[in-house]
Scaffold this motif. Structure first.
Motif, PDB file in Angstrom:
ATOM      1  N   THR A 162      51.391  41.879  81.061  1.00 38.05           N
ATOM      2  CA  THR A 162      51.767  40.633  80.406  1.00 38.05           C
ATOM      3  C   THR A 162      53.074  40.088  80.733  1.00 38.05           C
ATOM      4  OG1 THR A 162      50.179  41.116  78.574  1.00 38.05           O
ATOM      5  CG2 THR A 162      51.893  39.424  78.039  1.00 38.05           C
ATOM      6  N   GLY A 222      63.172  32.278  79.627  1.00 43.89           N
ATOM      7  CA  GLY A 222      61.532  32.566  80.091  1.00 43.89           C
ATOM      8  C   GLY A 222      61.369  33.673  80.676  1.00 43.89           C
ATOM      9  N   PHE A 257      46.808  40.210  77.227  1.00 52.40           N
ATOM     10  CA  PHE A 257      47.701  39.311  76.885  1.00 52.40           C
ATOM     11  C   PHE A 257      47.325  39.145  75.336  1.00 52.40           C
ATOM     12  CE2 PHE A 257      47.571  37.618  81.283  1.00 52.40           C
ATOM     13  CZ  PHE A 257      48.795  37.331  81.417  1.00 52.40           C
ATOM     14  N   MET A 279      51.241  39.570  74.115  1.00 48.11           N
ATOM     15  CA  MET A 279      51.879  38.415  74.235  1.00 48.11           C
ATOM     16  C   MET A 279      52.164  37.924  72.918  1.00 48.11           C
ATOM     17  SD  MET A 279      50.345  34.895  76.205  1.00 48.11           S
ATOM     18  CE  MET A 279      51.475  33.223  76.509  1.00 48.11           C
ATOM     19  N   TYR A 288      58.086  32.350  85.765  1.00 49.69           N
ATOM     20  CA  TYR A 288      59.654  31.690  85.673  1.00 49.69           C
ATOM     21  C   TYR A 288      60.317  31.995  87.097  1.00 49.69           C
ATOM     22  CZ  TYR A 288      58.163  30.421  80.935  1.00 49.69           C
ATOM     23  OH  TYR A 288      57.606  29.737  79.892  1.00 49.69           O
ATOM     24  N   MET A 326      53.812  36.856  82.999  1.00 48.65           N
ATOM     25  CA  MET A 326      54.817  35.875  82.273  1.00 48.65           C
ATOM     26  C   MET A 326      56.048  35.394  83.342  1.00 48.65           C
ATOM     27  SD  MET A 326      54.290  36.591  78.187  1.00 48.65           S
ATOM     28  CE  MET A 326      54.964  35.245  77.823  1.00 48.65           C
ATOM     29  N   TRP A 364      54.260  29.491  74.397  1.00 46.69           N
ATOM     30  CA  TRP A 364      53.497  30.685  74.658  1.00 46.69           C
ATOM     31  C   TRP A 364      52.575  30.815  73.510  1.00 46.69           C
ATOM     32  CZ3 TRP A 364      58.470  34.548  75.365  1.00 46.69           C
ATOM     33  CH2 TRP A 364      58.966  34.057  76.706  1.00 46.69           C
ATOM     34  N   PRO A 407      60.158  38.175  78.848  1.00 44.03           N
ATOM     35  CA  PRO A 407      59.060  39.193  79.220  1.00 44.03           C
ATOM     36  C   PRO A 407      59.321  40.214  80.209  1.00 44.03           C
ATOM     37  CG  PRO A 407      58.889  37.086  80.056  1.00 44.03           C
ATOM     38  CD  PRO A 407      59.965  37.005  79.291  1.00 44.03           C
ATOM     39  N   THR A 462      55.965  36.517  71.981  1.00 43.63           N
ATOM     40  CA  THR A 462      56.183  35.140  71.431  1.00 43.63           C
ATOM     41  C   THR A 462      56.796  35.329  70.063  1.00 43.63           C
ATOM     42  OG1 THR A 462      54.030  34.458  72.365  1.00 43.63           O
ATOM     43  CG2 THR A 462      54.673  33.069  70.425  1.00 43.63           C
TER      44      THR A 462
END
Length: 454
Positions: free
Chosen positions: A201, A225, A34, A38, A209, A205, A64, A229, A42
């Motif tokens: 990641t 969302g 992450f 990430m 969702y 993520m 995030w 990812p 983000t």
């Protein structure tokens, strides 16, 4: 199986040291993924929100970012534990070869501090800097996160292909830290790991969702969302499979014993079949589907190519074959399953310009996060256990590097308790953050917050 034991260390102590290191590395590598990927996801959401004015992108980016800060802090804790364990558990390794592989750890430390500094700026200056300048603060976080992964993996690559030093009378001489860091295994291992970080990641993520969408929350916020990812992970997946093939060819050339364990090849021969599934029983691969000449073709590009078997090396230099073989099989199987999921989404996007609507797709996507983590761990088991009984391939045995002090098993028990507590605390904090409203919203945007966020 594990070779000779260091003087003073019992088989239980060696096993405890290995289990403790495996637990620490296996836990840390998930959080580290992450930290690598990430920030980029983000920033992408924030940039899209800035460009389009869409509040959903901005809310995603803000949530995030907060989760990213928590995971960075947790990763710093687990990374610190690892740094102590290297010296406490493996003094024979660090005392002998620390001067050879010290450079990548130093570079990783510098990258870590850069990441920490700019992460602090990014998190606490969200409402204090103009949007463009604030987004620029995220770029060093992305670069430093990827650099940290690169430098750490070069150290592990060196353990698989030790270079940059000579041995004279059992002493390390003529040290070249740059040659050690950029050893032959560095390119395939670093690329493979960085891509794996984006896959793990992205799928983890997206799986959060996907669960929410299965529960009926298919508003724009949850669709975005999921889409951001998942799209990144799906694009990376076929590239990763190609890199995995590159890495496998490297193993076939440079670590043939590991390849023999991965495929359960006990006898050296030509035209060796590829084993799909199966388990080793009494020194023989059983219950596997055999593809004639498959392994020779994949490893040498020749269906009659020669593959070295485990009979080529002494018995005490064999890795644990079942562990390596089953881990490798799990990694490959999950990788191709994720490729199929990515192809499913890609086909729907190409034909209909939208996300799939089938509940079965989202059920599979909900499992993709767990699957990607299992594949990541299985890949590292293949890499590390497949190198045994060597901690430095062909140079130093793991048993000769372990701390000879008795009672290492209690360290494993203590670290297990620490990681259990850290896991519970991390999950608790992330769930609390998911329920909080990250920023005040204008009245016309209030409806966005009416949807519970996973």
């Amino acid at each position: 199986m594990w070779g000779f034991f260091a003087q003073g260390a019992t088989p239980a102590d060696l096993m405890a040291a290995r289990m403790q290191m495996a637990l620490s590395l296996g836990w840390h590598i998930i959080v580290a993924c992450f930290g690598v990927a990430m920030p980029a996801m983000t920033l992408l959401a924030q940039w899209r929100g800035h460009r389009t004015g869409d509040v959903h992108y901005r809310l995603l980016a803000r949530r995030w970012a907060r989760a990213m800060g928590v995971l960075f802090a947790v990763g710093a804790v687990s990374g610190t534990i690892l740094s102590f364990e290297m010296g406490l558990l493996w003094p024979g390794f660090m005392g002998t070869y620390g001067q050879v592989i010290g450079l990548p750890f130093t570079m990783e430390g510098i990258a870590f501090f850069i990441e920490a500094i700019f992460l602090g700026i990014y998190l606490y200056a969200w409402d204090r800097l103009p949007p463009r300048r604030h987004m620029l603060a995220a770029i060093p976080i992305i670069v430093a996160g990827v650099a940290s992964a690169f430098f750490v993996v070069t150290a592990n690559a060196w353990m698989n292909q030790p270079t940059g030093f000579d041995l004279a009378g059992g002493r390390v001489v003529a040290v070249d830290p740059w040659a050690a860091m950029f050893n032959p295994a560095t390119p395939p291992q670093t690329v493979h790991m960085i891509l794996a970080a984006f896959m793990v990641t992205g799928y983890v993520m997206a799986s959060v969702y996907a669960v929410a969408m299965l529960r009926g929350r298919r508003d724009r916020y949850h669709r975005l969302g999921f889409a951001i990812p998942f799209t990144i992970a799906a694009v990376v997946t076929p590239v990763q499979i190609g890199v995995g093939d590159w890495a496998a060819h490297f193993v076939a050339e440079r670590q043939p014993v590991k390849l023999a364990a991965m495929e359960g090849v006990f006898q050296t021969g030509e035209g060796v079949p590829l084993h799909v599934g199966g388990v080793v029983i009494d020194g023989e691969m059983r219950y596997a589907i055999e593809i004639p000449h498959g392994l020779s073709l994949l490893a040498t590009w020749d269906p009659n190519g020669r593959i070295m078997g485990l009979d080529h090396v002494p018995r005490d230099e064999w890795p644990p074959v079942n562990v390596v073989h089953l881990s490798f099989q799990a990694m490959v199987a999950i990788g191709f399953a994720l490729l199929g999921l990515a192809a499913w989404a890609g086909f729907i996007a190409w034909r209909r310009r939208r996300l799939p609507r089938s509940p079965w797709f989202y059920r599979a996507a909900a499992l993709s996060g767990v699957g990607s983590v299992i594949a990541l761990e299985a890949g590292w088991v293949t890499t590390e256990v497949g190198r045994q009984p060597w901690i430095v391939y062909g140079v130093q045995r793991t048993a000769d590097a372990v701390n000879p002090a008795p009672g290492l098993v209690w360290g494993f028990v203590a670290v297990s308790v620490i990681y259990a507590m850290l896991t519970v605390a991390t999950v608790y904090v992330l769930r609390r953050l998911a329920r909080d409203v990250p920023v005040p919203v204008a009245p016309q945007e209030r409806d966005v917050e009416e949807y519970p966020v996973p």
